[in-house]
Design a protein around this motif. Structure first.
Motif, PDB file in Angstrom:
ATOM      1  N   ALA A   1      -3.920   5.322  35.619  1.00  0.00           N
ATOM      2  CA  ALA A   1      -4.054   4.724  34.366  1.00  0.00           C
ATOM      3  C   ALA A   1      -2.791   5.108  33.414  1.00  0.00           C
ATOM      4  N   SER A   2      -2.775   4.271  32.216  1.00  0.00           N
ATOM      5  CA  SER A   2      -2.000   4.252  31.366  1.00  0.00           C
ATOM      6  C   SER A   2      -2.342   4.213  29.937  1.00  0.00           C
ATOM      7  N   ALA A   3      -1.878   5.186  29.062  1.00  0.00           N
ATOM      8  CA  ALA A   3      -2.197   4.791  27.508  1.00  0.00           C
ATOM      9  C   ALA A   3      -0.882   5.063  26.709  1.00  0.00           C
ATOM     10  N   ALA A   4      -1.276   4.270  25.627  1.00  0.00           N
ATOM     11  CA  ALA A   4      -0.166   4.389  24.438  1.00  0.00           C
ATOM     12  C   ALA A   4      -1.303   4.486  23.202  1.00  0.00           C
ATOM     13  N   ILE A   5      -0.350   5.434  22.123  1.00  0.00           N
ATOM     14  CA  ILE A   5      -1.299   5.454  21.107  1.00  0.00           C
ATOM     15  C   ILE A   5      -0.291   5.484  19.834  1.00  0.00           C
ATOM     16  N   ASP A   6      -0.569   4.908  18.615  1.00  0.00           N
ATOM     17  CA  ASP A   6       0.007   5.037  17.410  1.00  0.00           C
ATOM     18  C   ASP A   6      -0.957   5.814  16.533  1.00  0.00           C
TER      19      ASP A   6
ATOM     20  N   HIS B   1     -12.796   8.753  39.063  1.00  0.00           N
ATOM     21  CA  HIS B   1     -11.287   8.975  39.039  1.00  0.00           C
ATOM     22  C   HIS B   1     -10.369   8.297  38.219  1.00  0.00           C
ATOM     23  N   LYS B   2     -10.906   6.775  38.177  1.00  0.00           N
ATOM     24  CA  LYS B   2     -10.327   5.836  37.252  1.00  0.00           C
ATOM     25  C   LYS B   2     -10.353   6.259  35.640  1.00  0.00           C
ATOM     26  N   VAL B   3     -11.381   6.635  35.320  1.00  0.00           N
ATOM     27  CA  VAL B   3     -12.017   7.191  33.936  1.00  0.00           C
ATOM     28  C   VAL B   3     -11.300   8.565  33.565  1.00  0.00           C
ATOM     29  N   GLU B   4     -11.288   9.319  34.548  1.00  0.00           N
ATOM     30  CA  GLU B   4     -10.580  10.588  34.225  1.00  0.00           C
ATOM     31  C   GLU B   4      -9.163  10.521  34.187  1.00  0.00           C
ATOM     32  N   ALA B   5      -8.309   9.686  34.888  1.00  0.00           N
ATOM     33  CA  ALA B   5      -6.992   9.318  34.796  1.00  0.00           C
ATOM     34  C   ALA B   5      -6.796   8.962  33.553  1.00  0.00           C
ATOM     35  N   ALA B   6      -7.712   7.978  32.936  1.00  0.00           N
ATOM     36  CA  ALA B   6      -7.479   7.186  31.458  1.00  0.00           C
ATOM     37  C   ALA B   6      -7.624   8.493  30.527  1.00  0.00           C
ATOM     38  N   PHE B   7      -8.565   9.218  30.754  1.00  0.00           N
ATOM     39  CA  PHE B   7      -8.603  10.266  29.548  1.00  0.00           C
ATOM     40  C   PHE B   7      -7.519  11.278  29.581  1.00  0.00           C
TER      41      PHE B   7
END
Length: 191
Positions: free
Chosen positions: A100-105, A158-164
């Motif tokens: 999973a990947s995340a980007a925040i501004d 696992h998908k959701v936990e990786a995202a968090f």
């Protein structure tokens, strides 16, 4: 210390949230929504933001929604005018079969684009739509631009936990102080 606490009491919920942006990732989460509590604990642990949540409510949907509202508002309040922060953060996290990947501004302009690729109707005691709603509500109340996506995975948990965890690492980076930054991290002079 960048710290905030707030309460929200409605006919449906009674929520208390406290955050310390310069913490060690300590989490004290008391709520009758086990998977949501697990994800908030993971968010705290990997963002290194100390989080205290005490939440009671009539329905798990109301509970998770109001926790997201309070958590986002508390983090935003703890940022103050956002002077000296990095503002942007991004991360990619593997968890077993998932990536999973995340980007925040932390722009002050709420927007979210979330694709978790959840295949089932619920994870543990949290319906699929409530997971999305929690993240969207968190982005809105934090007044952040959040992009969060799962590249692939087999196990929904696992998908959701990786995202968090990816979101947590992104948030950790975005709220951190940049020793070279003087003032507000915007060419406009305000966030």
């Amino acid at each position: 210390m960048r710290f905030a606490e707030l309460s929200r009491k409605t006919k449906e919920t009674n929520i208390y949230v406290r955050v310390n942006l310069d913490g060690s990732g300590r989490a004290e989460v008391e709520m009758d929504a086990a998977f949501c509590a697990h994800m908030v604990t993971s968010l705290a642990a990997h963002s290194l933001i100390d989080v205290t949540v005490r939440a009671e409510g009539d329905l798990k949907h109301h509970l998770t929604e109001d926790v997201a509202i309070c958590l986002g508002r508390a983090i935003r309040e703890a940022l103050g005018d956002a002077s000296g922060i990095r503002r942007f953060g991004y991360a990619t996290v593997p968890m077993d079969c998932s990536l999973a990947s995340a980007a925040i501004d932390l722009s002050g302009r709420p927007y979210s684009k979330i694709d978790l690729k959840i295949e089932g109707g619920a994870i543990e005691d949290m319906p699929r739509e409530d997971i999305y709603h929690f993240l969207e509500t968190l982005a809105t109340s934090l007044k952040a631009n959040v992009h969060l996506w799962v590249h692939y995975g087999v196990n929904d948990h696992h998908k959701v936990e990786a995202a968090f965890k990816a979101l947590a690492l992104s948030l950790r980076q975005a709220v951190s102080l940049d020793p070279r930054r003087k003032g507000i991290p915007s060419s406009k002079g305000v966030i």
